[in-house]
Structure formats: structure tokens, C-alpha cells
Design an enzyme around this catalytic site. Structure first.
Site, PDB file in Angstrom:
ATOM      1  N   GLN A   1       0.838  -1.198   0.000  1.00 42.88           N
ATOM      2  CA  GLN A   1       0.000   0.000   0.000  1.00 42.88           C
ATOM      3  C   GLN A   1       0.869   1.242   0.000  1.00 42.88           C
ATOM      4  O   GLN A   1       0.347   2.347  -0.027  1.00 42.88           O
ATOM      5  CB  GLN A   1      -0.849   0.055   1.269  1.00 42.88           C
ATOM      6  CG  GLN A   1      -1.882  -1.005   1.394  1.00 42.88           C
ATOM      7  CD  GLN A   1      -2.512  -0.998   2.775  1.00 42.88           C
ATOM      8  OE1 GLN A   1      -2.242  -1.866   3.575  1.00 42.88           O
ATOM      9  NE2 GLN A   1      -3.360  -0.030   3.069  1.00 42.88           N
TER      10      GLN A   1
ATOM     11  N   GLU B   1       0.971  -1.912   4.635  1.00 42.52           N
ATOM     12  CA  GLU B   1       1.499  -0.556   4.687  1.00 42.52           C
ATOM     13  C   GLU B   1       2.961  -0.653   5.099  1.00 42.52           C
ATOM     14  O   GLU B   1       3.836  -0.725   4.252  1.00 42.52           O
ATOM     15  CB  GLU B   1       0.657   0.281   5.659  1.00 42.52           C
ATOM     16  CG  GLU B   1       0.928   1.757   5.497  1.00 42.52           C
ATOM     17  CD  GLU B   1       0.026   2.632   6.361  1.00 42.52           C
ATOM     18  OE1 GLU B   1      -1.121   2.268   6.613  1.00 42.52           O
ATOM     19  OE2 GLU B   1       0.514   3.698   6.792  1.00 42.52           O
TER      20      GLU B   1
ATOM     21  N   ARG C   1      -4.813   8.285  16.775  1.00 40.87           N
ATOM     22  CA  ARG C   1      -6.150   8.188  16.176  1.00 40.87           C
ATOM     23  C   ARG C   1      -7.153   7.595  17.163  1.00 40.87           C
ATOM     24  O   ARG C   1      -8.307   8.012  17.197  1.00 40.87           O
ATOM     25  CB  ARG C   1      -6.106   7.377  14.877  1.00 40.87           C
ATOM     26  CG  ARG C   1      -7.440   7.321  14.154  1.00 40.87           C
ATOM     27  CD  ARG C   1      -7.307   6.918  12.696  1.00 40.87           C
ATOM     28  NE  ARG C   1      -6.882   8.033  11.862  1.00 40.87           N
ATOM     29  CZ  ARG C   1      -7.714   8.874  11.240  1.00 40.87           C
ATOM     30  NH1 ARG C   1      -9.017   8.730  11.351  1.00 40.87           N
ATOM     31  NH2 ARG C   1      -7.247   9.860  10.511  1.00 40.87           N
TER      32      ARG C   1
ATOM     33  N   ALA D   1      -5.780   5.461   5.544  1.00 39.87           N
ATOM     34  CA  ALA D   1      -6.585   6.490   6.199  1.00 39.87           C
ATOM     35  C   ALA D   1      -7.781   6.890   5.337  1.00 39.87           C
ATOM     36  O   ALA D   1      -8.242   8.030   5.408  1.00 39.87           O
ATOM     37  CB  ALA D   1      -5.736   7.713   6.541  1.00 39.87           C
TER      38      ALA D   1
ATOM     39  N   GLU E   1     -12.722   3.272   5.698  1.00 39.58           N
ATOM     40  CA  GLU E   1     -12.700   2.811   7.079  1.00 39.58           C
ATOM     41  C   GLU E   1     -13.997   3.014   7.873  1.00 39.58           C
ATOM     42  O   GLU E   1     -14.368   2.157   8.671  1.00 39.58           O
ATOM     43  CB  GLU E   1     -11.557   3.503   7.840  1.00 39.58           C
ATOM     44  CG  GLU E   1     -10.190   3.096   7.347  1.00 39.58           C
ATOM     45  CD  GLU E   1      -9.126   4.084   7.784  1.00 39.58           C
ATOM     46  OE1 GLU E   1      -9.124   5.230   7.289  1.00 39.58           O
ATOM     47  OE2 GLU E   1      -8.310   3.732   8.633  1.00 39.58           O
TER      48      GLU E   1
END
Ligand SMILES: Cc1cc2nc3c(=O)[nH]c(=O)nc-3n(C[C@H](O)[C@H](O)[C@H](O)COP(=O)(O)OP(=O)(O)OC[C@H]3O[C@@H](n4cnc5c(N)ncnc54)[C@H](O)[C@@H]3O)c2cc1C
Ligand code: FES
Ligand code: FES
Lengths: 476, 773
Positions: free
Chosen positions: B207, B242, B320, B521, B723
Site C-alpha cells: 500500500q 502498509e 487516532r 486512512a 474505514e
């Protein structure tokens, strides 16, 4: 076998050099460069490697199987379809493919070829495409992206269109009818034998005392698939016609030692619906199209799903060798953790299940984290007979509770003769704890196993005792 | 003024265009990295993983492995020519364990051989001497010993201590949620191909191509321009590719460097699940002060995450989580502390939601406890705490919630399903059924969009128009199944007013668009769409000049529409104009660039406007549990999801359904289980159970919120979707709690953590029965 012969997407293939322990998936991807089938797990659980196979003995239809678990010679004499072989020559998609496109049933697409093949096999079976049947057909395929809703919709949509491949299995098998059945394929110092008779089987077992028998390979195949080391010699039971017998006698049902779950199910459905329902939760269709009852018994796993059922039912195995035949109750055949009383040169010729007498009932339960395609934390199987509200006969066998599946003798002794009502069950937790000292593992803790096992006796009472049975989850 | 037709192009924005690879997917012709033919001589690789949770690596002996057939190279940390560090945020995170192995599954060495079987067999022959050290395996142990991988983070407003003391009512509690394996169907894989001189071309299922580029460059001691990373598509990623993809690509590149041959590293599923990170499990502790109406006056919360052995992305995940500990609620006095606990387990990482789910899980536990304490419906307590409009609208981190539509979203849900009636049906069922109990709960979601770290909120694109009018589009985002490529193609098609089939998106490459951020994100479409729009706009302006000159009108009067370019009632085909531009020597290629406006974040202070906007959603779910066995079924899920003005409703629907089911898995069947030695027992699908088709609620309705354009100036006023819907599944957890609570007449708070395996549900049932007896 001088060479392996099979039909691959309608093309005749003569394979003369691949190793007998190469998996079908590796063969398709590596040798044939058909990369539609994917490896998602190499353990039969994700379905990304699903292909469809029609066997000469399997009725003229394509069935879904996990190519990651199969040894290449298992497709000798069979017809194979992969995702690359479904579209029409002009590129027109097969209805299952078209439906998946139209419902937006693909996101990353990695699972898709496997779903396409499972859906094709479902279509070939001609079942009604209702939710229950669809989930049954898709239980062996995981998708991490879509949430399945569009895939389930695609199954329904595809059911409405005629299957252009409806006659294909029969045609393909007819084209293979001239292929002489081989009985041995040896390459790179490794051999796969597919004896055609009991005598050949005896002889091969004598010549290869170390060689494991291969039923469907859903246990053994993991060696080749995951451990990357297939046994040097294997002997398949699948081509011995006698081992494929299914007999429904007046007193016993007999299943030959090479009968798959899929083949046994119709017969189980009629006599032991609760057993059949549990068998439908063993693996997935892909697994049940390959895996055999005998393989489950011979593996003797503490969490083999059929074992508590067979034990509670008082089933026996017929063990056969060149020296003769003997009969053992399944209960005594299992001698320890993954150990049986199978002697060298012997094989399971058949499984005999006594049919239920008048007034006898059989009920089995399986507990697992996921309903479908999961290994049990606890399996409970009961045979009981009531006499004027009293438990006249009570056999209770559990899996997942000890090193072997076995009967709960304290529980049986205590409950037999008791009135069959809720109040009679106050000590069942204590009785179960006297019978079993389970362990903690990935599937559950010992505490849960004990508590749930006792509660399954309570559930049994609610379902079989006097008064209306309260609704269970499955009714919702 | 113009004669531009009302006719719409095919596949512009807002149309439900199919995934561009759908046909490739269903025919098996879409190629994933392992499907692409390799050149002869390509080697296959395998990892050697630590069998110990914590051990000093005394020696690594390759002699037996190197003597095995087909083996070409073996490497351990000492063989790394550059810097053994692939940390995405902090420093000092090795690709191959250096000196100590810190979890079971830690890659210690790697082998390259002629075939995969040879490589895997040889990996078993590497002799490593370990001196076993005591491991720390749980959050509690790490907390006790103060072991952290990153400094504590805090978001604070008001004075929480006195406010708690002043509150009329007070409760304390604890909640836990488990980790989650990504279980992308395509496992981690990379192919490294050494080129001329020092060049290294890497094909990676990642990613984050730029991070792979940087990781490989660090490991090999190369400048970034020597490393090019390409990715066409992934077979799923969900955050798991990621930072984790860099480990795999880095090791492949090291072996390729050493052998000067292409090397492919494809992990077996068991290795993948043991060696690579997952969603963070959290232990959440709270103390809440509230009034008799259920209004929260003070809240003190600790979010302790199991970060695993190194920081990886944990600091950002925790940020987050803390930024979502408010969910939709105004918290006047609040202290949120986040700890990234260090344990000897695999380093946890990004996973769809990135801390958001855990943050919301925590606050919903609080609201649930308050509601039960007051014997008020959950919805009532929530409603009394919702952010207001024009008042009570500032988050604990000081951002004003300017786009609040949560009450509208909840109203849409209620309007669609009639919650009151549904509730009374559930109660009636429970009265009539002794064994099976049903539960019902709702869940509101507010999820912030943008990377917390402001710098990451930038993107690039590259657009070429060819002289036949076809368009080649490239951007920094990667395609993992989420439909990013088709959405950006729609954006460009819309910009040029040509049918989407004329726009082709090519593989993401660090050589085409540099210095990109991860496709993560949920920001892929927002950022890359805007960058592509910028590029297209630049080309369009040049084309308009040419058209204007051709037609003899001012450029302002040129209109692009329906695959043509109009000046009044005169027009040219788009392709004709492209050809004309080329003849007149006007460039038909442009880069585009975007940086998200308005945002800033001070992580130290825990203050700022980290998010450009919020995405909202709401769900109502019904479950049934078996009180004898703890088995559970989710029977019904009704969802309302905000996606602004959707660029592609078909894709957004798919994202919503998929995310919800993934969230359902996280909270129900997906249990990660470690033994006492720190060995992961659930390292394959045989033991780790993601939802199957039957686990999806039989009644499952998703509504995309209509008429809800983004207030902010995003790409065609759409909103991010990847998400946010995952968190709607928290309704399933709350519904199961409701079912358990029904056994105690809804007076007591159930003790039910996630994942809700039959075992946890049965324990909660027995506990509830005992306490309410
Ligand atoms: C994905 C997956 C899911 C599964 N799910 C379940 C489940 O839910 N429940 C469950 O119980 N099991 C499950 N299994 C295990 C497996 O499917 C069963 O144990 C199956 O019955 C094995 O049968 P088989 O024919 O495939 O055995 P094989 O792998 O062919 O053989 C297994 C063993 O049996 C021996 N054997 C086979 N036939 C004979 C014979 N006639 N005489 C003597 N020995 C013989 C073999 O030598 C070998 O030792 C699962 C397996 C997989 C891969
Ligand atoms: S690869 Fe997963 S089932 Fe075969
Ligand atoms: S579409 Fe990605 S796994 Fe099914």
C-alpha cells in the site's frame, strides 16, 4: 500408470514427468501456467484454489475441490475445469461469472476464481438457490473484501440463467472413456498407486508396508501442501469399487472404506438426520467431496467430528487384510491420541452403523467459533431411549474433551434410569467433570469445554424431553 | 450560450461504474504478483523465523543450509550492506532481527534458492543458537513494568480530577478488545529485480510504494533514485501491507542484491500470520462522572495498546484512537491517555480504522455503562451527549465539529427501521424464550478524515493525453480492491468529459509519481482524485487555448462535454483536439498535486485540526445468543452511511458492506490466541476464523445517505469511505451485551469483552445469571 491422463478445460493432457506428490494447485500454476486458481492458505480453508473435477465414478457433474490439498495423480482419469475454462470460446462469460460482475461481487478479486468455481459446482448440482443452500455451497470460500452479500446475490442471479456447461461433465467423461485406468505412477523416486481391486490393494500394502493409504487426502494432503513433503509412496483407496459401497440393510448401514462424506450424506440424511447435519459442518463442500469417513476414523483425532457420533451410535469398523477380516467397535478401534488398532497390511474395509431401533433417538451437537468450516471445540453425540419419561438407554460420547473422543461413563451411569427432566440434571456439571479433564487450547479453555458439554446435555433434555422444545438459534 | 448537449458521458462521477478489473477477476486473468511470469533464473526465498518470544541470537550458522540443493544465498542481519532499519515513524526497527529476537515469528535470516521448496527446506536447516530470555507477553505486564515503545500521548481538556469529584454520579470500568489479523487473501509478496549498476526494481504487494522504496534504499545503502517500486494490484491489504510490506520487499531486495538475480519472496500463510503485524489489542480503563440525566461531565480514560515489539505505526494508531475516544459525544472535562505497550509479540500495525475502532469501542463501553446504571435507553444517553451545532461542538483536541450531521443520520436510521417497534419485538421474544435471547443496539459513528500527521496529506498524479484522445492516468494511490483506480478514472473522465473507458489507470510506480503517502486512512480518492483533477485541469486549460484559437473564440467559451469540445455550436471530437494540440506542439502531459487544506496537528500538545472533515454513519443490529453454549448469530443489520456525494455508489456500497463484515469479524469470531510461551496458535484459516458467508446477517440493508454533499471542497464533494463503516459493527457488540443484560432485566452491565467467542458469551451469561440471581 505409464503417464497421467486427464482432461483440463476440455484439453487432453498426458503428464509424464511431474512428481506424484506435486499438488494439483502447484501443477496448474507452475507447470500449466494457469494462474487463475490461487494459493491463499495451502490448507484447504480459504477456497482460493478451488477447481471443479468430474470423476468417472462420481456421477456426471463437476464438483468443487481444493486443488491445494490434492496430489496430482488424484485427477488421473478425471476431467478438470479451472476458472480459465468457463467462458465460451467467443469470450462470453459463464452465467456465474457474469452474475459476479453484475452484482459487484469482486473487489480485490483474489478470492474470485475460487468463488466462481464453487458457484459453478453449485450450479451443476441444480439445487434451489436459497440462502441456506448457498451458504452451504460457499462455506469453503473466504472473501475478506466484499462482505459476501453481492456474492450470495450472484448465486441467485446465476441460478436463473441456463448453465451452458450443464452437459459438459458427461461429454468430458465420455471423451475420457478410452483412457485405460492406470494403477501406478512413479516419478522422481515417488509413487502413487491407485489399485483397482481389493487384491491389488492387498498386494500393494504388502509390497509397501510403510505407505499410507490415501482416501481424499484432506488430512494427508496437508503434508504435500503445507509441509512441502509428500510421502514417497501413497496408495489411494478411491479406485477400489468395493470400497465405494453403500448398503442400507435392515439393521445396519454400511459405508465402504473409500466413501466420501458427500457420497454418504444422502444415506445419513435418511437414518441419522442429526449426524448428517453435523457432517455438513465438516469442512466445506470442497472438503466433503474429497474426505472420507474412513479417513476421519483412521486419523483418530480428538476433535474428529464423526467419531463421537459413531461411538454413540455403537458403530463398528470392518478391518480387512490379506489374512482376513475382523470387526471392532469404533470405540475400541481408537486406542489413544491419534492412535488406532489398525495393523500393518490392514485397511478399513467398511464402517457399519446400527440403525436406530424403535424409540431410539440420536442427537449430535458441534460447538465451534464459526458455524461453518471450523474445527470443533466440543462435539457431543447422544443415543437415548425413553421409557415412560425415564431414560432407559443413554449413550453419550464427546469429542474435544480428552485425548480421544470417548464416552462419558459417569454421566451415562448416573443419568440412565433417571426421569428425563430438567430437575434431573442438577449434577451434570459435576458428572462431566468426573468424566473429563480437558485442556486449554486455541479453540477453547478447559472451563468452557466442561461447562458447554454439561449444557449440551441440558439442551438435549430440552429438545427430547416432554414439553415443547424452546427455540434454538438454528430456528431463527 | 453554448450548445453543449445535456448528454452525460459514460462513467463520470456519481455513476456506479464497475471495478475496472471485474472481468479480469472473474476470468482469472487479472494478474497478481505471484501470477506474473518471472524470467528464468529467478530465485525463490524463504524466511527463518524465531521460535522464541525473546532470545539473544548467539550465532547463526548457514553451513548446512548452504549445502542444501539449489541454495544460492543466505542472509542475516550482519549481511546487510546499508542500514538495518525500516522504521516508518521512529528509528531502529530492523528488517532482520539484530542481536535479539523479540517475538515468535521474528525474521532472523532468509534463504534464496532455485525453487520455493528448496528455499523452504533449507530455511529449516539454518542453525541458530539462541539464549532464551524471559518474555513480556501481555499489556498488564508491560504496564506494570512501564515498558513502552513510544512516549505516552495525552489529549486533555478542563480539569478532570475536580470535575469527576464534582459529578453527581461516578462509575469506573474496564473494557478490552482483541487484535485482528488482516487476512488479506493474497499473502505478503515481493519480487526484487537487480538492474544495471546499482538499480533495484521492486515489485511489491504494498500500500506504500514510497516506504518500500525508502526501506530498500536504506537496507542496500542506495540513494532513493536507484530504487523503483511498482504495484499493479493487491489481493487485499487493509493496512497490513502498509509498513509490513517493506519487511518482505526489503528482504527480497537484500537477497537479490547478494545474488544479482531476481528474487521472489512469497510468505506461506503461517509465516505471514506469525511474522507480520495486526490490529492492536487494547485494554481500556475509564472513570466517568455524569449527571442523573446521563450527561457526561468528566471522563478520564486510559487506552493501553499492545504495540508488540517495536513502535512501527503504533504512535499514530494511538493518536487516532485518542482522537476517536469522543466518537460523537461532547466531553466537557476529559483526559485521554494513550500508551503503546512493548511486549514480545509481533509488532502491531495499521488496520482499517487505525485505532479509531478501539477508540470508539472504549467510549461506547462508557456510554453503555452509564445508560445501564441509569436504566435509560442507550439512544437517550447518547442523544444527550451528542455534539451540538453551534454549542458543545469542540472535540477534546480542540477541533470544532463544523459538519455535524449525526442527528440527521440517526433520524434516517430510525425512520427506516422504527427502533421502538423493533425493541418491543425483541423484548417480547425474550419473554417467550428461555434459552435463546435476543439483543438490539445502535451505533453512531463520526470518523475523522486525513492523516493525523499533517505532512502525509499530500498526493501527486500524472496524466497523459495521447493523440487518439485516450488518457493514461497514474497517481500515487494503490489498488487493493477498494476501487480506487476506477474512481480516479471517473474523476479524470469527468474532468475531460470523456467516457471512462478512454481512461486507463496504470500500475502505481515510484518512478512516475514520487514521494507518495500510503494508500491509507481512507484518503486514497480524496487526495489522489484531487491531484488527478489538478493534472487534468492543467492539460484541459492548454487544450482549451488550442481549441479557442481554432474556433476563434476566447478560451473561456470553450466547453468540454460528451466526448467533444464545443465553442458555441461548433465542436471537435476530444481526440481531434488532442491531435491538434500535438501538431501545434502543446504538451498533453501534466503532473498534478494536492495538499489537504485547513489541517494542522500538534501531537505534543494533543491539539489542532487534524481532520479536514468527518464521515458519519449509524447502524442498528440484532443478535441472538444461546445461553447454554454462548453461540451467537447476527440476525439483522441496518446501516446508514454518509459518503458525501458519492463518486461511485456501487463501490461505496461494497466498501460499506465489506467494512461492516470485517468489523463483525473483529468483534466476534476472530480470536488471536497465544500460548504461554508467546507462540501464536491461530496462524492459519484453520484456526483463525474470519466471517464466512453464513455469518453475514440474513437481513442486511445498507443505505447511503442521500443529499449529503461534503461541506468541504473535496473531490466532487465526496467523502472517504474505506474505514468508517467498519466501526458500525460495534453495534453487534452492544447488541450482544444487550442480549446478555436481558438475563438480568437490563439492570446490570454485562462483562463481555471482544472478540465475542462462544466462550466469552457463555462466561458473560453465567456471570449475569449469578449476579442477578
Ligand atoms: C479445511 C479442512 C477442514 C476440515 N474440517 C474438519 C471438520 O470440520 N471436522 C473433522 O472431523 N475433520 C475435518 N477435517 C479433517 C479431514 O477432512 C477429515 O479427517 C477427513 O475425514 C479425512 O479423510 P480423508 O479421506 O481425506 O483422509 P486422508 O487424508 O486421505 O487420510 C487420513 C488418514 O486416514 C488413513 N486412511 C484413509 N483411508 C483409510 C482406510 N480405508 N483404511 C485405513 N486408513 C485409512 C490415511 O492413511 C491417513 O492416515 C478438515 C480438513 C480440512 C483440510
Ligand atoms: S489455498 Fe486455501 S483452500 Fe487451497
Ligand atoms: S474480493 Fe478480495 S477477498 Fe474477495
Amino acid at each position: 500408470m505409464a503417464a497421467l491422463r486427464f482432461l483440463l478445460n476440455g484439453q487432453r493432457v498426458v503428464e509424464d514427468s511431474a512428481s506424484p506428490t506435486m499438488t494439483v494447485l502447484d501443477y496448474l500454476r507452475g507447470v500449466r501456467r494457469l494462474t487463475g486458481a490461487k494459493e491463499g492458505c495451502a490448507e484447504g480453508d480459504c477456497g482460493a484454489c478451488t477447481i471443479a473435477v468430474a470423476w468417472p465414478h462420481g456421477g456426471a457433474r463437476y464438483r468443487a475441490v481444493n486443488s491445494c490439498l490434492m496430489l496430482l495423480p488424484q485427477i488421473d482419469g478425471a476431467a478438470v475445469l479451472t476458472v480459465e475454462g468457463l467462458a465460451a470460446p467467443d469470450g462470453a462469460l459463464h452465467p456465474v461469472q457474469q452474475a459476479l460482475v453484475e452484482t459487484d461481487g469482486t473487489q480485490c478479486g483474489f478470492c474470485t476464481p475460487g468463488f466462481v468455481m464453487a458457484m459453478l459446482a453449485f450450479r451443476q448440482g441444480g439445487e434451489t438457490a436459497d440462502d441456506a443452500a448457498i451458504h452451504d455451497a460457499l462455506a469453503g470460500n473466504l472473501c475478506r473484501c466484499t462482505g459476501y452479500r453481492p456474492i450470495v446475490d450472484a448465486c441467485k442471479r446465476a441460478a436463473a440463467a441456463p448453465d451452458p456447461l450443464a452437459a459438459r461433465a458427461a461429454e468430458d467423461l465420455a471423451r475420457l472413456s478410452d483412457v485405460p485406468p492406470g494403477i501406478g505412477y512413479t516419478r522422481h523416486g515417488r509413487s502413487f498407486y491407485a489399485p483397482r481391486s481389493i487384491d491389488d490393494l492387498h498386494q500393494l500394502l504388502r509390497q509397501n508396508p510403510e505407505a499410507p493409504l490415501l482416501g481424499g487426502g484432506t488430512d494427508l494432503g496437508l503434508l504435500a501442501s503445507k509441509e512441502r513433503r509428500g510421502p514417497p509412496v501413497v496408495i489411494s483407496t478411491q479406485s477400489v469399487p468395493e470400497l465405494k459401497r453403500i448398503l442400507r440393510g435392515p439393521d445396519v448401514q454400511t459405508f465402504g472404506g473409500a466413501v466420501t462424506y458427500a457420497e454418504a450424506l444422502p444415506c445419513l440424511d435418511s437414518d441419522f438426520p442429526s449426524f448428517a447435519a453435523l457432517v455438513r459442518r465438516i469442512g466445506s463442500r470442497q472438503i466433503r467431496n474429497l474426505g472420507t469417513l474412513a479417513g476421519n476414523i483412521a486419523t483418530a483425532s480428538p476433535i474428529g467430528d464423526t467419531l463421537p457420533c459413531l461411538i454413540a451410535l455403537g458403530a463398528s469398523v470392518v478391518l480387512r487384510s490379506a489374512e482376513g477380516t475382523r470387526r471392532l467397535e469404533v470405540e475400541s478401534f481408537i486406542t489413544g491420541y491419534r492412535k488406532t488398532d489398525l495393523r500393518p497390511g490392514e485397511f478399513i474395509d467398511a464402517i457399519e452403523i446400527p440403525r436406530l431401533g424403535n424409540g431410539q433417538r440420536f442427537v449430535a451437537y458441534k460447538l465451534s467459533k464459526r458455524f461453518d468450516q471450523d474445527i470443533s471445540a466440543v462435539i457431543a453425540a447422544f443415543r437415548l431411549e425413553l421409557d415412560r419419561g425415564r431414560l432407559a438407554e443413554f449413550r453419550a460420547a464427546f469429542g474435544g474433551m480428552a485425548a480421544t473422543p470417548r464416552r462419558a461413563s459417569a454421566l451415562e451411569a448416573a443419568l440412565t434410569g433417571r426421569m428425563w427432566r430438567r430437575e434431573s440434571l442438577v449434577d451434570v456439571d459435576a458428572l462431566v467433570a468426573r468424566d473429563f479433564q480437558p485442556i486449554d487450547d486455541v479453540r477453547a479453555t478447559a472451563a468452557y469445554r466442561l461447562r458447554a458439554a454439561a449444557n449440551l446435555v441440558r439442551r438435549l433434555q430440552l429438545e427430547t424431553g416432554a414439553g415443547p422444545a424452546p427455540a434454538g438459534l438454528d430456528a431463527l | 450560450m453554448t450548445a453543449a448537449p445535456a448528454h452525460r458521458i459514460k462513467g463520470g462521477v456519481q455513476s456506479p461504474v464497475r471495478h475496472e478489473s471485474a472481468i479480469g477477476h472473474v476470468t482469472g486473468s487479472a494478474l497478481y504478483l505471484d501470477d506474473v511470469p518471472t524470467v528464468p533464473g529467478t530465485l525463490e526465498a524463504a524466511l527463518v523465523l524465531s521460535p522464541h518470544a525473546h532470545a539473544r541470537i548467539a550465532s547463526v550458522d548457514f553451513a548446512r543450509a548452504l549445502a542444501a540443493p539449489g541454495v544460492r544465498a543466505a542472509i542475516a542481519a550482519g549481511d546487510i550492506p546499508g542500514r538495518n532499519d525500516i522504521a516508518p515513524i521512529l528509528k531502529g526497527e530492523p528488517a532482520l532481527a539484530d542481536g535479539v529476537a523479540e517475538y515468535v515469528g521474528h525474521p532472523v535470516a532468509a534463504i534464496a534458492a532455485d525453487t520455493l521448496d528448496q528455499a523452504r527446506a533449507a530455511a529449516k536447516r539454518v542453525e541458530i543458537a539462541y539464549e532464551v530470555l524471559p518474555p513480556v507477553l501481555t499489556i498488564e505486564e508491560a504496564l506494570e513494568r512501564g515498558l513502552l515503545v513510544a512516549p505516552e500521548q495525552k489529549i486533555e481538556r478542563g480539569d478532570v480530577g475536580p470535575a469527576l469529584d464534582a459529578a453527581p454520579l461516578r462509575l469506573a470500568g474496564e473494557a478490552r478488545c482483541g487484535g485482528q489479523d488482516h487476512f488479506y487473501l493474497e499473502g505478503q509478496i515481493a519480487l526484487a529485480v537487480p538492474g544495471e549498476e546499482r538499480d533495484m526494481q521492486v515489485f511489491s504487494s504494498t500500500q506504500h510504494p514510497t516506504e518500500v522504496q525508502h526501506g530498500v534504499a536504506h537496507l542496500l545503502g542506495l540513494p532513493f533514485n536507484a530504487v523503483t517500486v511498482d504495484v499493479r494490484r493487491m489481493g487485499g491489504a487493509f493496512g497490513g501491507k502498509e509498513s509490513q510490506a517493506t519487511i518482505i520487499a526489503g528482504i527480497a531486495a537484500l537477497l537479490a542484491w547478494k545474488t544479482r538475480r531476481p528474487v521472489k519472496l512469497r510468505l506461506a500463510r503461517d509465516d505471514d500470520m506469525q511474522a507480520t503485524g495486526k490490529r492492536h489489542p487494547f485494554l481500556i480503563r475509564y472513570e466517568v462522572g455524569f449527571d442523573p440525566e446521563g450527561r457526561i461531565q468528566a471522563l478520564d480514560m486510559l487506552y493501553a495498546a499492545n504495540a508488540g515489539n517495536v513502535a512501527d505505526l503504533s504512535p499514530a494508531v494511538i493518536a487516532r484512537a485518542l482522537c476517536h475516544a469522543d466518537n460523537c459525544y461532547f466531553l466537557p472535562n476529559v483526559r485521554l491517555r494513550g500508551l503503546a505497550c512493548k511486549t514480545n509479540t509481533v509488532s502491531n500495525t495499521a488496520f482499517r480504522g487505525f485505532g479509531g475502532p478501539q477508540g470508539m469501542f472504549g467510549i461506547e463501553a462508557v456510554i453503555d455503562a452509564v445508560a445501564r446504571h441509569l436504566r435509560l435507553p442507550l439512544e437517550t444517553v447518547r442523544q444527550r451527549n451528542f455534539y451540538g451545532i453551534g454549542r458543545n461542538d469542540t472535540t477534546p483536541y480542540g477541533m470544532k465539529v463544523e459538519d455535524n450531521i449525526i442527528e440527521r443520520v440517526m433520524a434516517e436510521l430510525d425512520g427506516a427501521v422504527d427502533l421502538a417497534r423493533w425493541r418491543s419485538e425483541i423484548d417480547a421474544f425474550n419473554r417467550a424464550n428461555p434459552v435463546v435471547k435476543k439483543g438490539l443496539a445502535t451505533m453512531p459513528v463520526k470518523f475523522g478524515i486525513s492523516f493525523n500527521l499533517t505532512t502525509l496529506n499530500q498526493a501527486g498524479a500524472l496524466v497523459h493525453v495521447y493523440t487518439d484522445g485516450s488518457v493514461h492516468l497514474n497517481h500515487g494511490g494503490t489498488e487493493m480492491g477498494q476501487g480506487l483506480f476506477v474512481k480516479i478514472a471517473q474523476v479524470v473522465a469527468e474532468a475531460f468529459q470523456i467516457d471512462v473507458e478512454h481512461v486507463r489507470v496504470s500500475a502505481t510506480s515510484t518512478g512516475k509519481v514520487p514521494n507518495t503517502s500510503a494508500t491509507a486512512a481512507s484518503s486514497g480518492t480524496d487526495m489522489n482524485g484531487m491531484a488527478a483533477l489538478d493534472a487534468a485541469g492543467r492539460i484541459k486549460a492548454r487544450m482549451a487555448e488550442v481549441a479557442a484559437a481554432h474556433f476563434g473564440v476566447p478560451a473561456g467559451e470553450i466547453v468540454f462535454a460528451d466526448n467533444r469540445v464545443f465553442a458555441g455550436n461548433k465542436s471537435l471530437a476530444f481526440a481531434e483536439l488532442a491531435e491538434m494540440c500535438w501538431r501545434r506542439r502543446v504538451s498533453l502531459s501534466s503532473t498534478g498535486y494536492y495538499r489537504t487544506p485547513k489541517i494542522h496537528w500538534d501531537g505534543q500538545a494533543g491539539k489542532g485540526r487534524p481532520f479536514y472533515y468527518f464521515v458519519y454513519g449509524a447502524a442498528a443490529c440484532e443478535v441472538a445468543i444461546d445461553t447454554l453454549t454462548g453461540e451467537m448469530r447476527t440476525l439483522r443489520a441496518e446501516l446508514v452511511q454518509d459518503c458525501g456525494r458519492s463518486i461511485n455508489p456501487a463501490i461505496d456500497l461494497g466498501q460499506t458492506e465489506g467494512a461492516f463484515v470485517q468489523g463483525l469479524g473483529w468483534l466476534t469470531t476472530e480470536e488471536l490466541w497465544w500460548d504461554r510461551a508467546g507462540r501464536l496458535g491461530t496462524h492459519g484459516p484453520s484456526t483463525y476464523k474470519i466471517p464466512g458467508s453464513r455469518d453475514v446477517p440474513p437481513v442486511f440493508n445498507v443505505r447511503l445517505l442521500p443529499d449529503a454533499p461534503n461541506r468541504e471542497d473535496t473531490v466532487f464533494r465526496s467523502k472517504a469511505i474505506g474505514e468508517p463503516p467498519l466501526m458500525l459493527a460495534i453495534a453487534v457488540w452492544l447488541a450482544a451485551r444487550d442480549a446478555v443484560a436481558s438475563l438480568g432485566d437490563h439492570r446490570l452491565a454485562p462483562k463481555l469483552d471482544a472478540p465475542m467467542t462462544p466462550e466469552r458469551i457463555l462466561a458473560a451469561v453465567d456471570d449475569m445469571k449469578a449476579r442477578s440471581a
